[in-house]
Design a protein around this motif. Structure first.
Motif, PDB file in Angstrom:
ATOM      1  N   ALA A   1     -14.122   2.219  -6.708  1.00 57.36           N
ATOM      2  CA  ALA A   1     -13.190   1.986  -7.806  1.00 57.36           C
ATOM      3  C   ALA A   1     -11.746   2.141  -7.337  1.00 57.36           C
ATOM      4  CB  ALA A   1     -13.484   2.954  -8.952  1.00 57.36           C
ATOM      5  N   GLN A   2     -11.506   3.068  -6.424  1.00 55.73           N
ATOM      6  CA  GLN A   2     -10.165   3.275  -5.889  1.00 55.73           C
ATOM      7  C   GLN A   2      -9.710   2.050  -5.085  1.00 55.73           C
ATOM      8  OE1 GLN A   2      -8.110   6.255  -6.247  1.00 55.73           O
ATOM      9  NE2 GLN A   2      -6.628   4.710  -5.568  1.00 55.73           N
ATOM     10  N   ALA A   3     -10.635   1.498  -4.271  1.00 52.18           N
ATOM     11  CA  ALA A   3     -10.298   0.310  -3.470  1.00 52.18           C
ATOM     12  C   ALA A   3      -9.978  -0.872  -4.370  1.00 52.18           C
ATOM     13  CB  ALA A   3     -11.456  -0.020  -2.529  1.00 52.18           C
ATOM     14  N   ALA A   4     -10.772  -1.053  -5.437  1.00 53.02           N
ATOM     15  CA  ALA A   4     -10.521  -2.153  -6.364  1.00 53.02           C
ATOM     16  C   ALA A   4      -9.182  -1.975  -7.076  1.00 53.02           C
ATOM     17  CB  ALA A   4     -11.660  -2.243  -7.376  1.00 53.02           C
ATOM     18  N   TYR A   5      -8.858  -0.735  -7.386  1.00 45.26           N
ATOM     19  CA  TYR A   5      -7.580  -0.458  -8.041  1.00 45.26           C
ATOM     20  C   TYR A   5      -6.414  -0.769  -7.107  1.00 45.26           C
ATOM     21  CZ  TYR A   5      -3.686   2.358  -9.784  1.00 45.26           C
ATOM     22  OH  TYR A   5      -2.437   2.779 -10.204  1.00 45.26           O
ATOM     23  N   ASP A   6      -6.515  -0.316  -5.855  1.00 43.85           N
ATOM     24  CA  ASP A   6      -5.432  -0.565  -4.892  1.00 43.85           C
ATOM     25  C   ASP A   6      -5.237  -2.055  -4.675  1.00 43.85           C
ATOM     26  OD1 ASP A   6      -5.112   2.144  -4.657  1.00 43.85           O
ATOM     27  OD2 ASP A   6      -6.328   2.314  -2.827  1.00 43.85           O
ATOM     28  N   ASN A   7      -6.333  -2.801  -4.591  1.00 43.41           N
ATOM     29  CA  ASN A   7      -6.246  -4.242  -4.380  1.00 43.41           C
ATOM     30  C   ASN A   7      -5.602  -4.932  -5.573  1.00 43.41           C
ATOM     31  OD1 ASN A   7      -6.984  -6.719  -2.818  1.00 43.41           O
ATOM     32  ND2 ASN A   7      -8.311  -7.080  -4.616  1.00 43.41           N
ATOM     33  N   ALA A   8      -5.999  -4.528  -6.791  1.00 42.39           N
ATOM     34  CA  ALA A   8      -5.424  -5.150  -7.998  1.00 42.39           C
ATOM     35  C   ALA A   8      -3.944  -4.828  -8.127  1.00 42.39           C
ATOM     36  CB  ALA A   8      -6.185  -4.663  -9.233  1.00 42.39           C
ATOM     37  N   ARG A   9      -3.551  -3.632  -7.742  1.00 41.43           N
ATOM     38  CA  ARG A   9      -2.131  -3.279  -7.806  1.00 41.43           C
ATOM     39  C   ARG A   9      -1.311  -4.094  -6.814  1.00 41.43           C
ATOM     40  NH1 ARG A   9      -0.633   2.772  -6.327  1.00 41.43           N
ATOM     41  NH2 ARG A   9      -1.478   1.956  -4.352  1.00 41.43           N
ATOM     42  N   THR A  10      -1.827  -4.275  -5.600  1.00 37.69           N
ATOM     43  CA  THR A  10      -1.115  -5.076  -4.588  1.00 37.69           C
ATOM     44  C   THR A  10      -0.972  -6.519  -5.063  1.00 37.69           C
ATOM     45  OG1 THR A  10      -1.961  -3.657  -2.831  1.00 37.69           O
ATOM     46  CG2 THR A  10      -1.160  -5.852  -2.190  1.00 37.69           C
ATOM     47  N   ASN A  11      -2.054  -7.086  -5.586  1.00 46.61           N
ATOM     48  CA  ASN A  11      -2.001  -8.464  -6.070  1.00 46.61           C
ATOM     49  C   ASN A  11      -1.005  -8.612  -7.214  1.00 46.61           C
ATOM     50  OD1 ASN A  11      -3.888  -9.332  -4.223  1.00 46.61           O
ATOM     51  ND2 ASN A  11      -5.645  -9.043  -5.643  1.00 46.61           N
ATOM     52  N   LEU A  12      -0.961  -7.631  -8.106  1.00 43.34           N
ATOM     53  CA  LEU A  12      -0.028  -7.703  -9.220  1.00 43.34           C
ATOM     54  C   LEU A  12       1.414  -7.689  -8.723  1.00 43.34           C
ATOM     55  CD1 LEU A  12       0.636  -7.709 -12.241  1.00 43.34           C
ATOM     56  CD2 LEU A  12       0.391  -5.209 -12.226  1.00 43.34           C
ATOM     57  N   GLN A  13       1.687  -6.824  -7.744  1.00 41.45           N
ATOM     58  CA  GLN A  13       3.043  -6.759  -7.200  1.00 41.45           C
ATOM     59  C   GLN A  13       3.434  -8.081  -6.521  1.00 41.45           C
ATOM     60  OE1 GLN A  13       2.765  -3.320  -4.654  1.00 41.45           O
ATOM     61  NE2 GLN A  13       3.120  -1.850  -6.331  1.00 41.45           N
ATOM     62  N   ARG A  14       2.486  -8.690  -5.811  1.00 46.42           N
ATOM     63  CA  ARG A  14       2.775  -9.954  -5.120  1.00 46.42           C
ATOM     64  C   ARG A  14       3.025 -11.069  -6.129  1.00 46.42           C
ATOM     65  NH1 ARG A  14      -1.506 -10.161  -2.381  1.00 46.42           N
ATOM     66  NH2 ARG A  14      -2.626 -11.853  -3.443  1.00 46.42           N
ATOM     67  N   TYR A  15       2.240 -11.103  -7.192  1.00 48.54           N
ATOM     68  CA  TYR A  15       2.416 -12.159  -8.191  1.00 48.54           C
ATOM     69  C   TYR A  15       3.740 -11.987  -8.938  1.00 48.54           C
ATOM     70  CZ  TYR A  15      -2.040 -14.652  -7.950  1.00 48.54           C
ATOM     71  OH  TYR A  15      -3.082 -15.460  -7.562  1.00 48.54           O
ATOM     72  N   GLU A  16       4.092 -10.719  -9.242  1.00 49.89           N
ATOM     73  CA  GLU A  16       5.360 -10.492  -9.922  1.00 49.89           C
ATOM     74  C   GLU A  16       6.543 -10.923  -9.040  1.00 49.89           C
ATOM     75  OE1 GLU A  16       4.262  -6.734 -12.893  1.00 49.89           O
ATOM     76  OE2 GLU A  16       5.095  -6.342 -10.880  1.00 49.89           O
TER      77      GLU A  16
END
Length: 352
Positions: A113-128
């Motif tokens: 769950a931590q890995a999925a969270y870190d990945n989703a946060r990185t993707n969100l930052q890149r998209y923003e």
């Protein structure tokens, strides 16, 4: 011919004699039976005397001490028990960890769950960042933000689940029973420990209708324990039942603060003393004088060798003696045994 007639006459006279003798014996037996019946008409009873007596107004009721709090702590997550941190008799506090259950699988879930969270946060930052240069649309950013929120919630849920590998108590008290051992496998809901709080106890007693009217919630009560003849405890009435049981007794609950040594223990035999130490004169008779229940208010008194059914009004209970408010006078002789064979005006014979 003449001889035959003589024989017949002799036989007839003999039969007449026999019939006469039988009738005479029957009459004698009937007379003796009547005499015996007349002698046995009286019912054998015992008596006592109604008397005015100085009575202690204290009323006692017995019961068993119970813990105010008694909780069975169960495992919330399945797994193998790694460590048990308390023994029977250990004092525990609210929130204290009692045992640890193996959580390797749960820890893996947290890592994923931590890995999925870190990945989703990185993707969100890149998209923003890409949105500022026009590389992605606002809808794509919103979609990525939704994935990030889901990953964050999954991580939070995994951490909460992983936290359940420790078995904790929600109440303070003493471990009365330990039901698990290291190496044992537990399922969700498996009983693990019994925790008993005896810093405060409850004593539940039954009080009859004659005495319950004098009691109030919050009233202080003296409490005795049968195993401590030299100690007295103070209790407070916390509950009086609004309805009696079939014997016209009302359950009353008393809360007692234990002493610093916790001398009182759940399961001990206790006595509540109501009414203080005052005395008063009262007309009393033995409890056994009442026919049926005391609330039936019926006794038999002895007058001129006969049992006279009498209606009375009973009052307070003093153990084996019952107060009589009306219907009797001091000196009246009341029947205390043999009433089952009595009706009004039945002749009686008194035995010592």
């Amino acid at each position: 011919m003449k001889r035959a007639i003589i024989i017949i006459l002799v036989i007839g006279l003999a039969l007449a004699g026999i019939v006469y003798k039988l009738n005479k014996n029957k009459a004698e037996v009937a007379q003796e039976t009547a005499i015996v019946a007349e002698k046995n008409a009286a019912v054998t009873v015992r008596i006592d005397t109604a008397r005015t007596q100085s009575m202690n107004l204290a009323y006692q009721a017995n019961g068993t001490f119970m813990p105010k709090q008694e909780v069975t702590v169960a495992a919330e997550t399945g797994g193998r028990v790694v460590r048990v941190l308390v023994d029977e008799g250990s004092r525990v506090g609210v929130g204290q960890t009692l045992a640890i259950v193996e959580g390797d699988k749960l820890n893996v879930n947290v890592s994923n769950a931590q890995a999925a969270y870190d990945n989703a946060r990185t993707n969100l930052q890149r998209y923003e960042s890409a949105l500022a240069t026009g590389g992605v649309t606002q809808a794509q950013v919103d979609q990525m933000r939704l994935q990030f929120e889901n990953a964050k919630n999954n991580l939070k849920s995994a951490k909460l689940t992983a936290g359940d590998v420790t078995i904790k108590t929600s109440v303070a008290g003493i471990v009365n029973a330990r039901k698990i051992e290291p190496g044992a496998y537990v399922s969700p809901g498996t009983p693990a420990f019994d925790i008993v709080n005896v810093s405060t106890l409850k004593l539940r007693v039954n009080v009859d209708e004659k005495n319950v009217a004098t009691l109030r919630v919050g009233q202080n009560v003296e409490v005795l324990a049968s195993v401590y003849s030299d100690k007295k405890f103070s209790g407070r009435i916390t509950f009086i039942a609004p309805k009696s049981d079939g014997s016209l007794n009302f359950p009353v609950e008393i809360e007692i603060a234990n002493n610093p040594n916790n001398d009182l223990r759940a399961g001990m035999y206790g006595t509540a003393v109501f009414g203080g130490s005052g005395t008063a004169n009262a007309l009393v008779v033995p409890r056994t004088a009442f026919v049926g229940s005391i609330s039936d208010n019926k006794v038999f008194i002895l007058k001129n060798g006969k049992a006279i059914e009498t209606k009375v009004q009973s009052g307070r209970s003093f153990g084996d003696l019952i107060e009589v408010i009306s219907g009797l006078q001091a000196g009246d002789q009341v029947i205390i045994s043999g009433q089952i064979n009595l009706m009004d005006q039945t002749p009686v014979e008194v035995i010592k």
